[in-house]
Design an enzyme around this catalytic site. Structure first.
Site, PDB file in Angstrom:
ATOM      1  N   GLU A 143      10.427  -2.167 -10.564  1.00  0.00           N
ATOM      2  CA  GLU A 143       9.623  -1.306  -9.683  1.00  0.00           C
ATOM      3  C   GLU A 143      10.249   0.089  -9.653  1.00  0.00           C
ATOM      4  O   GLU A 143      11.256   0.367 -10.289  1.00  0.00           O
ATOM      5  CB  GLU A 143       9.532  -1.899  -8.274  1.00  0.00           C
ATOM      6  CG  GLU A 143      10.863  -1.992  -7.554  1.00  0.00           C
ATOM      7  CD  GLU A 143      10.765  -2.687  -6.196  1.00  0.00           C
ATOM      8  OE1 GLU A 143       9.678  -3.139  -5.800  1.00  0.00           O
ATOM      9  OE2 GLU A 143      11.814  -2.788  -5.527  1.00  0.00           O
TER      10      GLU A 143
ATOM     11  N   ASP B 185      12.960   5.033  -0.300  1.00  0.00           N
ATOM     12  CA  ASP B 185      12.121   5.326  -1.467  1.00  0.00           C
ATOM     13  C   ASP B 185      11.875   6.831  -1.635  1.00  0.00           C
ATOM     14  O   ASP B 185      10.720   7.276  -1.785  1.00  0.00           O
ATOM     15  CB  ASP B 185      10.756   4.623  -1.346  1.00  0.00           C
ATOM     16  CG  ASP B 185      10.876   3.142  -1.030  1.00  0.00           C
ATOM     17  OD1 ASP B 185      11.807   2.497  -1.546  1.00  0.00           O
ATOM     18  OD2 ASP B 185      10.027   2.627  -0.270  1.00  0.00           O
TER      19      ASP B 185
HETATM   20  O1  FUB Z   1       9.531   0.293   0.455  1.00  0.00           O
HETATM   21  C1  FUB Z   1       8.804  -0.829   0.038  1.00  0.00           C
HETATM   22  C2  FUB Z   1       9.162  -1.206  -1.351  1.00  0.00           C
HETATM   23  O2  FUB Z   1      10.546  -1.495  -1.437  1.00  0.00           O
HETATM   24  C3  FUB Z   1       8.962  -0.128  -2.375  1.00  0.00           C
HETATM   25  O3  FUB Z   1       7.631   0.083  -2.714  1.00  0.00           O
HETATM   26  C4  FUB Z   1       9.813  -0.645  -3.459  1.00  0.00           C
HETATM   27  O4  FUB Z   1      10.081   0.241  -4.493  1.00  0.00           O
HETATM   28  C5  FUB Z   1      11.038  -1.062  -2.696  1.00  0.00           C
HETATM   29  O5  FUB Z   1      11.916   0.015  -2.480  1.00  0.00           O
END
Ligand code: FUB
Length: 340
Positions: A239, A32
């Site tokens: 997301e 991320d």
């Molecule tokens: O790293 C945890 C979660 O996985 C992140 O918040 C999302 O965007 C995904 O990458």
């Protein structure tokens, strides 16, 4: 929940032979990546992946991260350094677990780290922590940011001195449980023919520690000027929001989650609406895909992650970077992480 099926050794070797970028570092698992140029260097604010021993589930419980390390590069093409521990969950008064994808902003000589974590009540909130240096160490505020929720904060610093906080993530990220900023545990993702749920955006207050206004929905429009539908899983927001500006336009980019694409949409305001344009990155190995885009010395770079180094374990990822190109019309050329 489905058990995770790992790829075989042959498939891993084949992908390694074709990967367009190597991990930036491998002594930690990192994911991320939110990259910014501060003080002439690239500072990367990633998740710090660990195997917390939590079972795999549909809520993302297996992402049991506990702290953050900031990475630094003299330039995107150079090696990355681990600047050490920047913030641990035990030092965040309100947080209980799951320190997911963070971002940071710089203002008046201080650096602000924005991060999601779950409270003991099982709900994600977004907190802020402050440091005198881009790499930390950061001191967390006593309470999360009022009016912010879900996961994946991303801060955009506009040319006029205003800062905007984007956030949101479906399913494990809990965005589907909110309507108009109100939590309702019974809510689910809308039906396929209803408008998709968008990320949220709000301007930050001058002290960078609060929202200056209630959050608004980030709307993405299709080629007919209609909001993308919830059933349009190849294009709807899931997301990992990010904003960058190119040739006077605002580019909103994000992950489609269960279809594993990084996509983008373009608009005339940081609030949107944004018009869907296309795919930035085709699927990486691992369920999640998450990115940032940053400019350095006149070139543009995509920071992203995959699970190749861990042999495909979804919650053990490594951060990578590759150059990104806008064509003469401002369209982003699609990147294939293991070649075409
Ligand atoms: O790293 C945890 C979660 O996985 C992140 O918040 C999302 O965007 C995904 O990458």
């Amino acid at each position: 929940p489905e058990a995770e099926v790992l790829p075989g050794a042959e498939q891993i070797q084949a992908l390694k032979a074709r990967e367009i970028s190597a991990p930036l570092l491998t002594h930690l698992y990192t994911a991320d990546p939110s990259a910014h140029v501060f003080e002439g260097k690239v500072y990367i604010y990633p998740s710090h992946d660990i195997d917390a021993g939590t079972p795999f589930d549909d809520e993302g419980g297996h992402f049991g991260m506990q702290d953050y390390h900031v990475l630094c590069q003299d330039s995107p093409t150079g090696p990355a350094r681990d600047c050490g521990l920047a913030l641990h969950v035990r030092d965040v008064p309100w947080a209980d677990r799951q320190m997911w994808a963070p971002d940071a902003a710089s203002k008046d000589g201080r650096t602000y780290l924005y991060f999601p974590a779950k409270r003991a009540d099982n709900r994600f909130h977004i907190g802020v922590a402050v440091a005198d240096r881009p790499e930390g160490p950061f001191t967390a505020e006593a309470e999360p940011i009022a009016g912010a929720y879900s996961i994946d904060p991303a801060v955009y610093a506009d040319d006029d001195g205003e800062y905007y906080l984007y956030f949101g993530g479906l399913w494990g990220g809990q965005l589907q449980k909110y309507r108009d900023n109100v939590y309702d545990a019974r809510q689910v993702e809308p039906p396929p023919d209803a408008p998709a749920l968008g990320a949220r955006v709000a301007r930050l207050s001058a002290d960078m520690k609060a929202l200056a206004e209630p959050t608004r929905e980030v709307v993405i429009l299709d080629e007919h000027g209609q909001p993308l539908l919830a059933g349009d899983h190849e294009r709807r927001f899931f997301e990992g929001p990010w904003l960058h500006r190119y040739a006077g336009k605002y580019y909103f980019s994000y992950s489609t989650g269960n279809t594993h694409l990084l996509c983008y949409a373009v608009g005339d305001s940081p609030y949107g609406p944004f018009h869907y344009q296309g795919v930035i990155l085709t699927p990486v190995l691992g369920w999640t895909t998450h990115h940032s885009i940053c400019q350095f010395d006149g070139k543009w770079y995509l920071y992203y992650h995959d699970s190749l180094h861990s042999g495909g374990v979804t919650h053990l990822r490594t951060v990578k970077v590759t150059e990104l190109h806008h064509d003469a019309n401002g369209r982003i050329q699609t990147i294939h992480p293991y070649g075409e």
